[in-house]
Design an enzyme around this catalytic site. Structure first.
Site, PDB file in Angstrom:
ATOM      1  N   ASN A  24       0.803  -1.218   0.000  1.00 45.88           N
ATOM      2  CA  ASN A  24       0.000   0.000   0.000  1.00 45.88           C
ATOM      3  C   ASN A  24       0.840   1.274   0.000  1.00 45.88           C
ATOM      4  OD1 ASN A  24      -2.185  -1.602  -0.223  1.00 45.88           O
ATOM      5  ND2 ASN A  24      -2.877  -1.395   1.905  1.00 45.88           N
ATOM      6  N   ARG A  97      -6.948  -0.322  -8.428  1.00 49.47           N
ATOM      7  CA  ARG A  97      -7.531   1.011  -8.222  1.00 49.47           C
ATOM      8  C   ARG A  97      -6.470   2.111  -8.337  1.00 49.47           C
ATOM      9  NH1 ARG A  97     -12.268   2.099  -5.650  1.00 49.47           N
ATOM     10  NH2 ARG A  97     -11.385   3.652  -4.264  1.00 49.47           N
ATOM     11  N   CYS A 121     -10.307  -5.054  -4.836  1.00 45.30           N
ATOM     12  CA  CYS A 121     -10.959  -6.213  -4.218  1.00 45.30           C
ATOM     13  C   CYS A 121     -12.452  -5.990  -4.065  1.00 45.30           C
ATOM     14  CB  CYS A 121     -10.330  -6.461  -2.854  1.00 45.30           C
ATOM     15  SG  CYS A 121      -8.721  -7.220  -2.968  1.00 45.30           S
ATOM     16  N   VAL A 333     -14.623   0.154   8.545  1.00 39.94           N
ATOM     17  CA  VAL A 333     -13.988   0.867   7.423  1.00 39.94           C
ATOM     18  C   VAL A 333     -14.649   0.518   6.088  1.00 39.94           C
ATOM     19  CG1 VAL A 333     -11.815   1.289   6.201  1.00 39.94           C
ATOM     20  CG2 VAL A 333     -11.819   1.047   8.685  1.00 39.94           C
TER      21      VAL A 333
END
Ligand code: EPU
Length: 440
Positions: A24, A97, A121, A333
């Protein structure tokens, strides 16, 4: 041909794995290199699918990317960038993304950007409304077309006063990557403050950006007219580390994670210890093992940093199926991140999903129709099953469950796991698991 992973469960995982740069962070640092007028060097780069996707996307925009896979050193030269064909972007974006984060840098470089249909995902709607809203505030013109979204900046990009409805990691990165070269000052309230954001800020600062982070989640960026390159070593992947730690716990094994760092795992390690895991730390990594005796049930809520991260939830749910009593997990989240429990239930787990907020913090999903709380009763004996991997973290959790289960599991869709777990099949085999891979 698709791959089939066959796992004979029941063997404790023991040995060592090596964790490199964060999934990430690394792809976003690669995007940041586009902003520079000089080459950059990124170290600790893992061989994962998301890095490959961004390498291809940068290459079609003229960035020269060289990587030595073994040493993990990558150089990125953005001195001759140009616009790419929409069809080419579409082809290379795959189901990532990341293309949305190209918007700011490409508008600064070329005056326009194109975002194809975004994947990622299957863990909820994963909208991009925050991204488009902040880009419009910088002065971008957003044109939604049947093929994707075309974004341009006919009058250039100007700093803005912004506030996010939720501290989104991606939208905060969007603001950083756009504001650093925008004219004037940008102030972002309610920003994400994940360690990967701080690492991206460190990179941008090296490039010449002026960025201040305040304690109240406000980030202030003073735009500059030119950025140079950076030389940076990525922070280690804390989500991969948490996954191996959970695998050691669930299989009653003992795993040394070379490259792991304690600092960004505080909330995870508190939970790990409470449930019955042990860890120790040295200069080169961390060791994780099952402390012996029954595991303890607990109440867990995912949250933005510095809370318990949503990506740690799935492996921890597998561990909780082995705890002695009832546990509650409240996912705050993402609205739809319990899909992976369907396979765990088929493997013998007792997991009920609920629409209510079952934690102490009411979240955005409480009044809506999302199954975002789980009640897990344990301990259960897991048994092997046929599993089709639904998403990255859910998929790795299925592997953990299959490795601990009695009997054989046949796992398909494992390509998704290689988006974020480097050489995971070799690593699992190296830890003594009884696995085989075939084509079908
Ligand atoms: N959201 C919106 N609108 C937006 C953007 C986000 O409503 O325009 C919502 C999301 O739907 C979600 C919440 O805001 O409910 C938080 O999403 P965020 O933007 O923080 O997530 P992200 O940037 O898309 C990154 C990681 C995720 C990680 C989250 C949270 C990457 C590539 N992905 O996603 O990692 O779970 O932050 O920390 O950095 C993973 O590694 O498996 C993964 C999904």
């Amino acid at each position: 041909m698709a791959k089939l992973l066959t796992i004979q469960g029941g063997k404790p995982l023991r040995g060592e794995v090596h964790v490199r740069g964060a999934k990430n962070l690394v792809p976003k640092s690669m995007v940041a290199s586009l902003l520079g007028s000089e080459p950059s060097e990124l170290r600790n780069v893992p061989e994962i699918k998301d890095v490959e996707i961004v390498t291809n996307l940068l290459s079609i925009h003229g960035v020269k990317v060289d990587r030595d896979a073994a040493s993990g050193v990558m150089t990125l030269d953005p001195r001759e960038t140009y616009s790419a064909e929409h069809t080419e972007i579409d082809t290379h974006a795959g189901d990532s993304r990341i293309p949305i984060l190209f918007c700011g840098p490409l508008m600064h470089k070329n005056g326009e950007a194109f975002i194809p249909d975004l994947g990622g995902c299957r863990i909820g709607d994963r909208p991009i409304n925050y991204h488009l809203e902040v880009l419009r505030n910088f002065g971008a013109v957003v044109d939604k077309r049947p093929t994707g979204i075309h974004i341009s900046a006919p009058k250039g990009l100007r700093g803005a006063k912004l506030e996010l409805p939720f501290p989104s990691v991606g939208a905060t990165e969007q603001v950083l990557l756009t504001a650093v070269l925008a004219e004037g000052i940008t102030e972002l309230k309610n920003s994400a403050v994940e360690p990967e954001i701080h690492d991206l800020i460190a990179i941008l600062q090296q490039m010449g950006a002026i960025i201040t982070v305040y304690t109240d989640r406000t980030i202030r960026i003073e735009g500059v007219s030119r950025l140079s390159g950076f030389r940076h070593r990525s922070i280690p992947d804390r989500n991969e580390t948490a996954s191996w730690a959970s695998a050691a716990l669930v299989t009653e094994g003992d795993i040394y994670v070379r490259g792991a760092a304690q600092r960004d795992l505080t909330a995870f390690l508190n939970t790990y210890r409470k449930i019955g895991g042990e860890f120790e730390v040295d200069d080169d990594g961390m060791r994780f093992w099952h402390a012996g005796g029954p595991l303890n049930p607990l109440v867990l809520e995912t949250d933005v940093h510095p809370g318990f991260m949503t990506d740690w939830q799935q492996p921890m749910v597998v561990a909780l199926t082995q705890a002695n009593g009832v546990s509650i997990v409240h996912e705050t989240v993402y609205e739809n991140r319990f899909g992976f429990t369907e396979a765990l239930t088929r493997m013998g787990s007792s997991i009920q999903l609920h629409r209510e907020c079952l934690g102490s913090n009411p979240c955005r999903f409480g009044q809506r129709n999302f199954l975002h709380s789980a009640v897990i009763s344990g301990p259960v004996t897991l048994h092997g099953a046929d599993i089709d991997v639904p998403d990255l973290r859910g998929g790795f959790s299925h592997l953990i469950a299959a490795l601990a289960a009695n009997g054989t599991s046949n796992v398909t869709g494992i390509e998704i796991i290689s988006r974020g777990y480097e050489h995971f099949i070799d690593k699992i085999a190296g830890l003594g698991a009884d696995i085989s891979i075939s084509e079908r």
